[in-house]
Design a protein around this motif. Structure first.
Motif, PDB file in Angstrom:
ATOM      1  N   MET A 191       5.420   8.426-129.061  1.00 36.80           N
ATOM      2  CA  MET A 191       6.132   8.148-127.816  1.00 36.80           C
ATOM      3  C   MET A 191       7.073   6.975-128.033  1.00 36.80           C
ATOM      4  N   ARG A 192       8.234   7.060-127.392  1.00 37.61           N
ATOM      5  CA  ARG A 192       9.181   5.943-127.477  1.00 37.61           C
ATOM      6  C   ARG A 192       9.417   5.372-126.085  1.00 37.61           C
ATOM      7  N   ILE A 193       9.352   4.041-125.984  1.00 33.67           N
ATOM      8  CA  ILE A 193       9.647   3.381-124.711  1.00 33.67           C
ATOM      9  C   ILE A 193      10.793   2.397-124.920  1.00 33.67           C
ATOM     10  N   ASP A 194      11.878   2.599-124.175  1.00 26.62           N
ATOM     11  CA  ASP A 194      12.988   1.652-124.181  1.00 26.62           C
ATOM     12  C   ASP A 194      12.904   0.809-122.913  1.00 26.62           C
ATOM     13  N   VAL A 195      13.008  -0.496-123.070  1.00 28.50           N
ATOM     14  CA  VAL A 195      12.865  -1.403-121.928  1.00 28.50           C
ATOM     15  C   VAL A 195      14.164  -2.170-121.715  1.00 28.50           C
ATOM     16  N   VAL A 196      14.723  -2.049-120.512  1.00 27.05           N
ATOM     17  CA  VAL A 196      15.918  -2.815-120.141  1.00 27.05           C
ATOM     18  C   VAL A 196      15.428  -4.086-119.471  1.00 27.05           C
ATOM     19  N   THR A 197      15.685  -5.231-120.109  1.00 26.61           N
ATOM     20  CA  THR A 197      15.105  -6.487-119.620  1.00 26.61           C
ATOM     21  C   THR A 197      15.930  -7.694-120.054  1.00 26.61           C
ATOM     22  N   LEU A 198      15.964  -8.701-119.172  1.00 25.81           N
ATOM     23  CA  LEU A 198      16.635  -9.963-119.521  1.00 25.81           C
ATOM     24  C   LEU A 198      15.725 -10.829-120.396  1.00 25.81           C
ATOM     25  N   PHE A 199      14.476 -10.395-120.586  1.00 24.08           N
ATOM     26  CA  PHE A 199      13.510 -11.174-121.384  1.00 24.08           C
ATOM     27  C   PHE A 199      12.882 -10.306-122.468  1.00 24.08           C
ATOM     28  N   PRO A 200      13.692  -9.861-123.427  1.00 22.82           N
ATOM     29  CA  PRO A 200      13.166  -8.971-124.474  1.00 22.82           C
ATOM     30  C   PRO A 200      12.025  -9.574-125.279  1.00 22.82           C
ATOM     31  N   ASP A 201      12.056 -10.877-125.529  1.00 19.16           N
ATOM     32  CA  ASP A 201      10.988 -11.486-126.343  1.00 19.16           C
ATOM     33  C   ASP A 201       9.629 -11.302-125.670  1.00 19.16           C
ATOM     34  N   PHE A 202       9.607 -11.440-124.352  1.00 18.51           N
ATOM     35  CA  PHE A 202       8.338 -11.283-123.627  1.00 18.51           C
ATOM     36  C   PHE A 202       7.784  -9.879-123.861  1.00 18.51           C
ATOM     37  N   ILE A 203       8.665  -8.890-123.730  1.00 14.86           N
ATOM     38  CA  ILE A 203       8.220  -7.495-123.880  1.00 14.86           C
ATOM     39  C   ILE A 203       7.778  -7.243-125.318  1.00 14.86           C
ATOM     40  N   ARG A 204       8.577  -7.717-126.284  1.00 15.84           N
ATOM     41  CA  ARG A 204       8.249  -7.497-127.714  1.00 15.84           C
ATOM     42  C   ARG A 204       6.885  -8.106-128.028  1.00 15.84           C
ATOM     43  N   GLN A 205       6.659  -9.324-127.565  1.00 18.11           N
ATOM     44  CA  GLN A 205       5.387  -9.990-127.887  1.00 18.11           C
ATOM     45  C   GLN A 205       4.219  -9.223-127.272  1.00 18.11           C
ATOM     46  N   SER A 206       4.402  -8.782-126.019  1.00 16.13           N
ATOM     47  CA  SER A 206       3.261  -8.086-125.389  1.00 16.13           C
ATOM     48  C   SER A 206       3.034  -6.734-126.058  1.00 16.13           C
ATOM     49  N   ALA A 207       4.093  -6.168-126.645  1.00 17.27           N
ATOM     50  CA  ALA A 207       3.930  -4.852-127.292  1.00 17.27           C
ATOM     51  C   ALA A 207       3.363  -4.988-128.696  1.00 17.27           C
ATOM     52  N   GLU A 208       3.295  -6.196-129.224  1.00 14.82           N
ATOM     53  CA  GLU A 208       2.771  -6.385-130.596  1.00 14.82           C
ATOM     54  C   GLU A 208       1.274  -6.674-130.580  1.00 14.82           C
ATOM     55  N   LEU A 209       0.717  -6.884-129.377  1.00 13.78           N
ATOM     56  CA  LEU A 209      -0.677  -7.320-129.326  1.00 13.78           C
ATOM     57  C   LEU A 209      -1.631  -6.135-129.307  1.00 13.78           C
ATOM     58  N   GLY A 210      -2.812  -6.334-129.826  1.00 14.87           N
ATOM     59  CA  GLY A 210      -3.945  -5.435-129.642  1.00 14.87           C
ATOM     60  C   GLY A 210      -3.669  -3.967-129.876  1.00 14.87           C
ATOM     61  N   VAL A 211      -4.199  -3.189-128.971  1.00  9.26           N
ATOM     62  CA  VAL A 211      -4.159  -1.722-129.106  1.00  9.26           C
ATOM     63  C   VAL A 211      -2.729  -1.217-129.192  1.00  9.26           C
ATOM     64  N   VAL A 212      -1.848  -1.813-128.365  1.00  5.59           N
ATOM     65  CA  VAL A 212      -0.459  -1.328-128.352  1.00  5.59           C
ATOM     66  C   VAL A 212       0.220  -1.679-129.667  1.00  5.59           C
ATOM     67  N   GLY A 213      -0.115  -2.871-130.186  1.00  7.27           N
ATOM     68  CA  GLY A 213       0.443  -3.267-131.487  1.00  7.27           C
ATOM     69  C   GLY A 213       0.001  -2.293-132.557  1.00  7.27           C
ATOM     70  N   ARG A 214      -1.287  -1.880-132.459  1.00 12.07           N
ATOM     71  CA  ARG A 214      -1.837  -0.958-133.467  1.00 12.07           C
ATOM     72  C   ARG A 214      -1.145   0.399-133.333  1.00 12.07           C
ATOM     73  N   ALA A 215      -0.929   0.824-132.091  1.00  8.80           N
ATOM     74  CA  ALA A 215      -0.241   2.113-131.877  1.00  8.80           C
ATOM     75  C   ALA A 215       1.142   2.040-132.502  1.00  8.80           C
ATOM     76  N   GLY A 216       1.750   0.872-132.388  1.00 12.62           N
ATOM     77  CA  GLY A 216       3.084   0.695-132.982  1.00 12.62           C
ATOM     78  C   GLY A 216       3.024   0.799-134.492  1.00 12.62           C
ATOM     79  N   GLU A 217       2.049   0.099-135.088  1.00 11.39           N
ATOM     80  CA  GLU A 217       1.924   0.108-136.565  1.00 11.39           C
ATOM     81  C   GLU A 217       1.652   1.528-137.057  1.00 11.39           C
ATOM     82  N   ARG A 218       0.912   2.296-136.251  1.00 14.47           N
ATOM     83  CA  ARG A 218       0.545   3.656-136.681  1.00 14.47           C
ATOM     84  C   ARG A 218       1.649   4.650-136.351  1.00 14.47           C
ATOM     85  N   GLY A 219       2.777   4.123-135.848  1.00 16.70           N
ATOM     86  CA  GLY A 219       3.876   5.044-135.546  1.00 16.70           C
ATOM     87  C   GLY A 219       3.590   5.943-134.357  1.00 16.70           C
TER      88      GLY A 219
END
Ligand SMILES: NC(=O)c1ccc(NCc2ccccc2)nc1
Length: 246
Positions: free
Chosen positions: A1-29
């Motif tokens: 799945m791909r999620i594109d986020v339109v945001t004035l605070f991309p760092d906040f979104i990137r950091q929250s997407a790198e944590l835990g289960v979601v981070g793992r989902a990202g690493e696993r493609g």
């Protein structure tokens, strides 16, 4: 799945997407999260993304054009069509049922408003759905977007270890979860319920179901009103009620 986020605070979104289960989902493609900042699409010298509301009133609104150009860039970043979901207090309340529907899509575009929101003409023209993560106002939609990313990400096949499997999640069947216990058996705070150590898996399943029904009845009768209970569930809940009211 791909999620594109339109945001004035991309760092906040990137950091929250790198944590835990979601981070793992990202690493696993299993899930890809990309951020797009409307400020990069503001064409004036001051890179303005907001302006004052017509008709007066407090606060600022996000301008149409930077958002529109930013959304266009996000859309064309991948071939799959994607619903544009605007996080706002005026949206449909997010539930686990909705999360399951979103998790099945190939792609989402999440639009995060700041200030007092965005020009309604952009909403009318570009937004497919408005979603609210709860009946309260935040300083921006980013926390709502992070909630959607987490709830959807953990449902991606392979994101969770089998032990964390999402199928036993509370809310999966519209009920609250049963209580859980781990070691030690005896503790000054109490003892683990006997049935959980009995090895009788049918009795354990019944007990857990009864606890889920009972807790839903006690804490969230609104949820209970929405589901039709089987005869067995009705009997379990009746016994819970009798025991509770005794
Ligand atoms: N309850 C929610 O999901 C939520 C979403 C966004 C938000 N703040 C940004 C905003 C304010 C006003 C209008 C549109 C967006 N606050 C709460």
């Amino acid at each position: 799945m791909r999620i594109d986020v339109v945001t004035l605070f991309p760092d906040f979104i990137r950091q929250s997407a790198e944590l835990g289960v979601v981070g793992r989902a990202g690493e696993r493609g299993l899930m890809q999260v990309a951020c797009w900042n409307p400020r990069d699409y503001a064409t004036d010298n001051y890179r303005r993304v907001d302006d004052r509301p017509f008709g007066g009133g407090p606060g600022m609104l996000m301008l149409i054009d930077p958002l529109r150009a930013c959304l266009a860039a996000a859309r064309q970043a991948a071939p799959e069509p994607a619903p544009v979901i605007y996080l706002s207090p005026q949206g449909e309340r997010l539930t686990q049922r909705k999360v399951r529907q979103l998790a099945a899509l190939p792609r989402l575009i999440l639009l995060c408003g700041r200030y007092e929101g965005i020009d309604e003409r952009l909403v009318a023209s570009e937004v497919d759905e408005e979603l609210s993560v709860g009946d309260y106002v935040l300083s921006g939609g980013e926390l709502g977007a992070a909630i959607v990313i987490d709830a959807v990400g953990r449902l991606q096949e392979g994101a969770l270890h089998h032990a964390e499997s999402a199928t036993q999640d509370s809310f999966e069947d519209g009920l609250l979860d049963c209580p859980h216990y781990t070691r030690p058996v005896e503790h000054e705070l109490g003892t683990v319920p006997e049935v959980l150590r009995s090895g009788d898996h049918a009795a354990i399943a019944r007990w857990r179901r009864q606890q889920a029904l009972g807790r839903t009845w006690l804490r969230r009768p609104d949820l209970l009103a929405r589901i039709s209970l089987s005869k067995a569930d009705q009997a379990l809940l009746e016994a819970f009620r009798r025991d509770w009211l005794a």
